[in-house]
Scaffold this active site. Structure first.
Site, mmCIF file in Angstrom:
data_model
loop_
_atom_site.group_PDB
_atom_site.id
_atom_site.type_symbol
_atom_site.label_atom_id
_atom_site.label_comp_id
_atom_site.label_asym_id
_atom_site.label_seq_id
_atom_site.Cartn_x
_atom_site.Cartn_y
_atom_site.Cartn_z
ATOM 1 C CE LYS A 26 -4.083 -1.980 0.398
ATOM 2 N NZ LYS A 26 -5.132 -1.863 -0.647
ATOM 3 C CG ASN A 209 8.427 6.582 -2.781
ATOM 4 O OD1 ASN A 209 7.865 5.786 -3.556
ATOM 5 N ND2 ASN A 209 8.503 7.879 -3.042
ATOM 6 N NE ARG A 210 6.185 -0.014 2.682
ATOM 7 C CZ ARG A 210 5.046 0.093 2.011
ATOM 8 N NH1 ARG A 210 4.594 1.300 1.648
ATOM 9 N NH2 ARG A 210 4.341 -0.964 1.712
ATOM 10 C CG LEU A 211 11.562 7.567 1.866
ATOM 11 C CD1 LEU A 211 12.012 8.637 0.882
ATOM 12 C CD2 LEU A 211 12.777 6.953 2.554
#
Length: 232
Positions: A26, A209-211
């Site tokens: 997601k 972006n998982r940041l």
């Protein structure tokens, strides 16, 4: 039909391959969490997010939290418990003092609380020390519980092995006969609250972006709080 009743046709049962968890992804929200937007204390910030979760996002049981404890040998244990109060003194939940979590806390008072507000791509992680609430405070909360929940606190020897459901139901039925609706139920001596005084509180906001944004309040010796940003 009750909402929790389900009728399933044999032809409707999913019989395909088990979904691959590695393929489940997601993309989280773009809005972030900035240091300049934080409240002065972690409890104030928690109150903001809790209001968002309960009133704006209408999450189911936003006060549900994963309570993680460890025994004297460091063996961990986790379970979901409902938060019942919070203020600058800490976060309060109630339990049977003979339960596994309570036995763990008697040996090792350090605890972690996790609020997993997945639909909002938010988490809050509280780490601190748990201490029992006073009996007056416990009794005051116990009186607010529904009659059936008061009886349930007596009926269940939480975390102990039980022979079967029938034994639990029989114990509850005996209590219903002893304390009918409208009659005051005494507060069990083996039941009460824990207040977790926070040493650190992390606010996690999912980002693209998982940041992710991870901002953590850390308690200081002078009673104040230091805020630090963690890598995602």
């Amino acid at each position: 039909m009750r909402q929790d009743d389900h009728v399933t046709d044999a032809d409707d049962v999913y019989s395909g391959p088990v979904p691959d968890p590695a393929a489940m992804r997601k993309q989280y929200r773009a809005e972030g969490l900035d240091e300049a937007d934080l409240a002065a204390t972690p409890v104030e910030q928690f109150a903001r997010w809790f209001k968002d979760a309960a009133i704006e996002a209408h999450l189911f049981e936003p006060n549900a939290m994963v309570v993680s404890t460890a025994d004297a040998e460091g063996r961990p244990s986790s379970r979901t418990v409902l938060l019942k109060q919070f203020d600058e003194r800490g976060f309060v939940f109630y339990t049977n003092y003979d339960s596994r979590k309570a036995r763990d806390l008697a040996e090792n008072p350090y605890v972690s609380l996790l609020f997993p507000w997945h639909p909002m791509a938010r988490q809050v992680v509280v780490r601190g020390v748990a201490r029992r609430t006073g009996r007056d405070e416990t009794a005051a909360y116990f009186r607010t519980r529904p009659h059936g929940s008061q009886l349930g606190a007596w009926a269940s020897a939480q975390s102990a092995v039980v022979a079967g459901r029938a034994e639990l139901d029989a114990s509850y039925a005996e209590l219903v006969a002893r304390y009918p609706e409208g009659e005051q139920v005494p507060v069990p001596p083996h039941w009460g609250g824990f207040r977790v005084a926070p040493e650190s509180v992390e606010f996690w906001q999912g980002r693209e972006n998982r940041l992710h944004d991870r901002l953590r309040y850390v308690a200081q010796a002078d009673g104040g709080w230091r805020v630090e940003r963690l890598n995602p």
